[in-house]
Design an enzyme around this catalytic site. Structure first.
Site, PDB file in Angstrom:
ATOM      1  CG  ASN A  60     -20.744  -3.371 -42.480  1.00 57.54           C
ATOM      2  OD1 ASN A  60     -21.964  -3.366 -42.503  1.00 57.54           O
ATOM      3  ND2 ASN A  60     -20.006  -2.287 -42.640  1.00 57.54           N
ATOM      4  N   GLY A  61     -22.539  -5.785 -44.404  1.00 57.08           N
ATOM      5  CA  GLY A  61     -23.072  -5.617 -45.761  1.00 57.08           C
ATOM      6  C   GLY A  61     -24.221  -6.565 -45.986  1.00 57.08           C
TER       7      GLY A  61
ATOM      8  CG  HIS B 213     -59.920  28.481 -45.463  1.00 55.47           C
ATOM      9  ND1 HIS B 213     -61.157  28.953 -45.856  1.00 55.47           N
ATOM     10  CD2 HIS B 213     -59.388  27.910 -46.564  1.00 55.47           C
ATOM     11  CE1 HIS B 213     -61.361  28.653 -47.139  1.00 55.47           C
ATOM     12  NE2 HIS B 213     -60.285  28.031 -47.587  1.00 55.47           N
TER      13      HIS B 213
ATOM     14  CE  LYS C 139     -37.243  16.232 -38.497  1.00 57.31           C
ATOM     15  NZ  LYS C 139     -37.823  14.984 -38.879  1.00 57.31           N
TER      16      LYS C 139
ATOM     17  CD  GLU D 258     -40.306  15.296 -41.505  1.00 55.84           C
ATOM     18  OE1 GLU D 258     -41.312  15.122 -40.798  1.00 55.84           O
ATOM     19  OE2 GLU D 258     -39.164  14.948 -41.148  1.00 55.84           O
TER      20      GLU D 258
ATOM     21  NE  ARG E 214     -19.665   0.592 -38.742  1.00 58.41           N
ATOM     22  CZ  ARG E 214     -19.625   1.340 -39.828  1.00 58.41           C
ATOM     23  NH1 ARG E 214     -19.267   2.602 -39.733  1.00 58.41           N
ATOM     24  NH2 ARG E 214     -19.912   0.839 -40.997  1.00 58.41           N
TER      25      ARG E 214
ATOM     26  CB  CYS F 102     -22.210  -4.836 -38.767  1.00 61.31           C
ATOM     27  SG  CYS F 102     -23.750  -5.621 -39.232  1.00 61.31           S
TER      28      CYS F 102
ATOM     29  CE  LYS G 264     -33.768   8.080 -34.158  1.00 68.33           C
ATOM     30  NZ  LYS G 264     -34.253   9.074 -35.112  1.00 68.33           N
TER      31      LYS G 264
ATOM     32  CD  GLU H 209     -37.971  16.658 -34.657  1.00 65.83           C
ATOM     33  OE1 GLU H 209     -38.173  15.829 -33.766  1.00 65.83           O
ATOM     34  OE2 GLU H 209     -37.879  16.348 -35.855  1.00 65.83           O
TER      35      GLU H 209
ATOM     36  CD1 TRP I   3     -28.460  -1.202 -36.232  1.00 61.79           C
ATOM     37  CD2 TRP I   3     -28.932  -1.732 -38.350  1.00 61.79           C
ATOM     38  NE1 TRP I   3     -29.643  -0.608 -36.559  1.00 61.79           N
ATOM     39  CE2 TRP I   3     -29.951  -0.914 -37.845  1.00 61.79           C
ATOM     40  CE3 TRP I   3     -29.027  -2.186 -39.659  1.00 61.79           C
ATOM     41  CZ2 TRP I   3     -31.050  -0.531 -38.607  1.00 61.79           C
ATOM     42  CZ3 TRP I   3     -30.115  -1.809 -40.414  1.00 61.79           C
ATOM     43  CH2 TRP I   3     -31.107  -0.987 -39.891  1.00 61.79           C
TER      44      TRP I   3
HETATM   45  C1  F6R Z   1     -39.317  13.462 -35.574  1.00 56.11           C
HETATM   46  C2  F6R Z   1     -39.302  12.070 -35.178  1.00 56.11           C
HETATM   47  C3  F6R Z   1     -40.530  11.504 -34.549  1.00 56.11           C
HETATM   48  C4  F6R Z   1     -40.718  10.044 -34.968  1.00 56.11           C
HETATM   49  C5  F6R Z   1     -41.905   9.436 -34.201  1.00 56.11           C
HETATM   50  C6  F6R Z   1     -42.196   8.020 -34.658  1.00 56.11           C
HETATM   51  O1  F6R Z   1     -38.140  13.839 -36.214  1.00 56.11           O
HETATM   52  O2  F6R Z   1     -38.321  11.390 -35.315  1.00 56.11           O
HETATM   53  O3  F6R Z   1     -41.643  12.264 -34.862  1.00 56.11           O
HETATM   54  O4  F6R Z   1     -40.946  10.000 -36.346  1.00 56.11           O
HETATM   55  O5  F6R Z   1     -41.626   9.428 -32.836  1.00 56.11           O
HETATM   56  O6  F6R Z   1     -41.097   7.198 -34.437  1.00 56.11           O
HETATM   57  P1  F6R Z   1     -40.939   5.834 -35.203  1.00 56.11           P
HETATM   58  O7  F6R Z   1     -40.771   6.120 -36.645  1.00 56.11           O
HETATM   59  O8  F6R Z   1     -39.737   5.192 -34.580  1.00 56.11           O
HETATM   60  O9  F6R Z   1     -42.198   5.056 -34.933  1.00 56.11           O
END
Ligand code: F6R
Length: 598
Positions: free
Chosen positions: A99-100, A494, A475, A471, A27, A2, A593, A478, A73
């Site tokens: 906050n905490g 293969h 990274k 992963e 935050r 927060c 996001k 994307e 938050w």
């Molecule tokens: C990649 C990334 C996405 C999310 C995916 C699921 O860096 O962030 O692949 O992992 O969209 O999102 P959540 O975890 O919010 O369900």
């Protein structure tokens, strides 16, 4: 995570509070509120972002020039008006923003309930207001000091009393900064909201308690011992420190990982036992099914390796988008786990609803408190990773695999088996090892510089590091838009081997372990086709050193824990390659996001 703010001075206080909260909205934006000290403590608070609070303040007039504010938050209690801060004490004499996490809040709450105190929220923070009031005998700093000596947990705190013209601020584990101005003092979780008014600041240290009046500040330890803290002059400009000096939120979040992981672990390991508030019948459990999307799906795959090894139970992992339309059977003794940072991903939510309709037990591993998935699962584990703003998930991934490890150990314990204290000890020191990797980031920057012009990458790993390869590739693709694939190392021959030539970097995730010799054979196959090898390892194996063109060493850990360490250099590498290509890493092309559409 927060944001808190406080102002005491000669001006009307509300504009300082609102403008300050706006600067800290990153935050948390579950709710916001302010308290202005007049003849009484006037609190206005609203769920949602600061804009909602501003609307609620439109027809309000305040004359006070002392006040505190908060942007939340949520951790304990849903993000609604009642759970918003500031919290008032039972007699409405004391207001608190916090906050905490107050870890012993349940014990303190019981103690206060027995004394006749009535609570109006589900937050852990509200206990602080009542506890301070219970110790108050005419001096606010004394009451805060006594209360905090009874508190376990973390706090950044600002407190007001109806009859005293001062703000008490205290910190342990959550940041708190004093702003020193002319005829005014401020306190905030971040330097950003102070900078509009002063660049003279004091960073409080853990267990510091500050008493702020209009022209003066006094700093002491929680136990009352006076201390001196230097005034520092901030040289940064606001746009830089909104990301706390980091160029992008993604880099900041990579750096936050040691602390984020500590937050996931906090309060959940007591000696050799794991304490999770989950409610499913672990004894009867005979199958675990995990679904998720994207990076969260990769953490699910790592969870499969953890659980199969620790529990010897069958574990299935599925893409939520596939599971939701597949014909499948789930039994009532199956545990269905969904993993989601946002808690709002449409496919994951639909998979959860399907599993519930099939009658099995459900559990969510979620970061955003009060999100749909958190609300709809029967029990869950919050990551406590803090808001993740960078679109590419980093710290949430690390906290997801931390939660999965805790869950595997908790199920083992519930099945009456002893947890290895070696594993617990190692889990607790992993954040320090992650810190060591981050401290070596310069080496990864150099590697990024050398590899930035490649147009294809292959990431290979085996066992628990196979999902790390997936992963690492995700990274890179994307955020840099470079094509990258992750594979189990032995699968390369293969098909993907056809792609390998001198221009193709192949990233091996190859820590010491039972299949390292097999990986060495896969490396030989790449080398025979002139592929460039970058190895992430903790091994001094001479063959591995000889076959690798570049090596990044990670600290040693137990084999099962290696993903905690091997993932981090891949995040940093992807970040720097994308940044060197001039891409806005926080807003990668075509991505959002939170994916709330199918
Ligand atoms: C990649 C990334 C996405 C999310 C995916 C699921 O860096 O962030 O692949 O992992 O969209 O999102 P959540 O975890 O919010 O369900």
């Amino acid at each position: 995570m927060c944001g808190i703010i406080g102002y005491i001075g000669i001006d009307h206080v509300e504009k300082y509070l609102i403008e300050g909260l706006k600067k800290m909205e990153y935050r948390g934006y579950d709710s916001a509120g302010i308290c202005v000290k007049d003849d009484y403590l006037d609190v206005v608070k609203k769920s949602g972002g600061i804009a909602n609070l501003e609307k609620a303040l439109l027809d309000r007039k305040f004359s006070g020039n002392t006040g505190i504010g908060h942007t939340r938050w949520a951790t304990h209690g849903a993000p609604n008006d009642l759970n918003a801060h500031p919290h008032l004490s039972f007699q409405s004499d004391i207001a608190v923003v916090h906050n905490g996490i107050i870890e012993n809040y349940a014990t303190l709450k019981r103690f206060l309930l027995e004394k006749g105190v009535r609570f109006s929220s589900q937050t852990d923070s509200e206990v602080l207001a009542h506890l301070i009031e219970s110790f108050y005998t005419g001096n606010l700093e004394e009451a805060v000091s006594k209360a905090l000596q009874n508190v376990d947990g973390t706090y950044g705190l600002a407190v007001l009393h109806r009859h005293e013209n001062k703000i008490i601020a205290a910190r342990k584990g959550s940041p708190l900064i004093l702003g020193i101005g002319d005829s005014m003092m401020m306190v905030a979780s971040d330097a950003v909201p102070l900078l509009d008014h002063t660049n003279k600041v004091i960073y409080l240290e853990d267990n510091d308690l500050a008493v702020l009046t209009r022209n003066q500040y006094d700093i002491m330890k929680i136990n009352g011992r006076k201390v001196r803290r230097e005034i520092e002059e901030i040289q940064w400009n606001i746009s830089q420190i909104e990301k706390r000096g980091f160029k992008h939120f993604m880099l900041k979040e990579i750096y936050e990982q040691p602390e984020a992981m500590r937050n996931t672990l906090r309060g959940r390991i007591k000696g050799d036992t794991i304490k999770l508030s989950v409610n499913f019948d672990a004894e009867k459990l005979n199958r675990i099914v995990i679904t998720a999307c994207g990076t969260s799906w990769h953490s699910a795959l790592i969870g499969k390796y953890f659980m199969e090894e620790i529990l010897q139970l069958p574990v299935e992992v599925d893409y939520a988008s596939e599971f939701r339309y597949r014909t499948t059977a789930l039994a009532k003794d199956d545990l269905f786990i969904v993993i989601s940072q946002s808690g709002e991903t449409a496919d994951t939510l639909a998979a959860l609803r399907k599993a519930k309709s099939l009658g099995c037990q459900t559990l969510g591993i979620v970061n955003v408190v009060g999100s749909s998935i958190a609300r709809e699962t029967e029990s869950g584990i919050y990551l406590h990773a803090g808001p993740e703003i960078g679109v590419a998930s980093t710290k949430a991934f690390l906290c997801q695999i931390t939660s999965l490890m805790l869950l595997a150990l908790a199920i083992q314990q519930a099945k009456g088996k002893t947890i290895s204290s070696r594993m617990i000890n190692e889990l607790e020191i992993l954040p320090e090892k992650i810190q060591e990797i981050i401290a070596n980031e310069k080496q990864l920057r150099v590697l990024a510089y050398r590899l930035q012009n490649a147009t294809n990458f292959l990431y290979l790993g085996r066992g628990v590091n196979f999902p790390v390869a997936l992963e690492g590739a995700l990274k890179l693709k994307e955020i840099s838009t470079i094509h990258a694939e992750g594979y189990p190392a032995a699968e390369m021959k293969h098909g993907p081997i056809a792609l390998i030539d001198a221009s193709m970097p192949v990233v091996f995730i190859a820590p010491e372990g039972k299949i390292l010799t097999k990986i060495l054979s896969n490396m030989e196959e790449v080398k025979a086709r002139q592929g460039q090898i970058l190895t992430i390892t903790d091994s001094q194996n001479p063959k591995l050193q000889e076959l690798s063109d570049h090596i990044f060493m990670v600290p040693k850990t137990l084999e099962i824990f290696t993903p905690f360490l091997t993932t981090v250099p891949l995040q940093i590498l992807a970040y720097y390659i994308a940044d060197m290509k001039g891409i806005n890493v926080d807003k990668p092309r075509n991505l959002a996001k939170s994916v709330t559409v199918e």
